[in-house]
Design an enzyme around this catalytic site. Structure first.
Site, short mmCIF file in Angstrom:
data_model
loop_
_atom_site.label_atom_id
_atom_site.label_comp_id
_atom_site.label_asym_id
_atom_site.label_seq_id
_atom_site.Cartn_x
_atom_site.Cartn_y
_atom_site.Cartn_z
N LEU A 215 -0.12 -10.57 0.07
CA LEU A 215 0.37 -9.76 1.18
C LEU A 215 0.76 -8.35 0.74
CD1 LEU A 215 2.65 -12.29 3.12
CD2 LEU A 215 0.24 -11.72 3.53
N SER B 217 0.73 -3.20 -4.55
CA SER B 217 0.97 -3.27 -3.11
C SER B 217 2.48 -3.27 -2.91
CB SER B 217 0.33 -4.53 -2.50
OG SER B 217 0.94 -5.70 -3.01
#
Length: 202
Positions: free
Chosen positions: A106, A92
């Site tokens: 996140l 990510s």
């Protein structure tokens, strides 16, 4: 959106084995592609077996696997043999120099750093260099993403030599701990410049 299919060296490899005349072989022998939420259970089964027996903790739980494969599937890569997932990477985006606890859950869409959460290989395909090959493909692919400047990961001490062979450098001890486990943070300079992209087939 999958950007994997737009990159020449990321196209599926079709290495077909001989099959009897009159029989159609429909699955490619070896295929590399980005993952989707539909792959989450297969991903988690491989991850759970690979990590629970060694450290007792999974980098990503099933809901987190689905989370990242929904938000940023283009930052994942799966290796399939005859349609079966045998190895994978999930990443990510992150927007800080070093990883913090927030980086575990996140995805920062405008971040210049790819946080590699997990690399795992199915137990029956280990000791075949598949992890190293998959990481090499993944890092080459990241070079084709103009917004990516670096890749980072955290690992236990015994895995440091493995990632160093792929070009990662030790940043130092990670600020993140999971129960009794401590980690080393490592970084790989992607250098997503036009020159690098031009010379990697992008």
């Amino acid at each position: 959106m999958s950007v994997v299919s737009a990159v020449p060296f990321m196209k599926p490899l079709h290495m077909r084995s001989p099959v009897p005349q009159g029989r159609r072989h429909t699955l490619p022998a070896s295929e590399f592609r980005s993952l989707s939420p539909e792959d989450a259970i297969s991903v988690f089964e491989i991850e759970r077996e690979a990590f629970i027996s060694v450290s007792g903790e999974c980098p990503l739980h099933l809901d987190e696997v689905r989370h990242f494969l929904t938000l940023c599937p283009e930052l994942s890569l799966g290796w399939f043999e005859e349609g079966r997932l045998v190895a994978f990477i999930i990443g990510s985006l992150w927007d800080q120099e070093r990883l913090s606890a927030d980086a575990l859950t996140l995805h920062k869409p405008h971040g210049p750093t790819v946080h590699i959460h997990v690399l795992a290989v199915h137990r029956t395909f280990r000791q075949q260099d598949k992890g190293s090959i998959l990481m090499w493909r993944y890092l080459q692919y990241l070079r084709c993403l103009p917004y990516v400047r670096r890749a980072v990961l955290m690992c236990e001490d015994f895995l440091v030599p493995f990632y160093q062979k792929s070009g990662f450098k030790v940043q130092g001890p990670s600020d993140i701990t999971v129960g009794p486990l401590t980690f080393i943070e490592m970084v790989y300079p992607v250098r997503g410049h036009a020159f690098m992209r031009r010379n990697s087939g992008c």
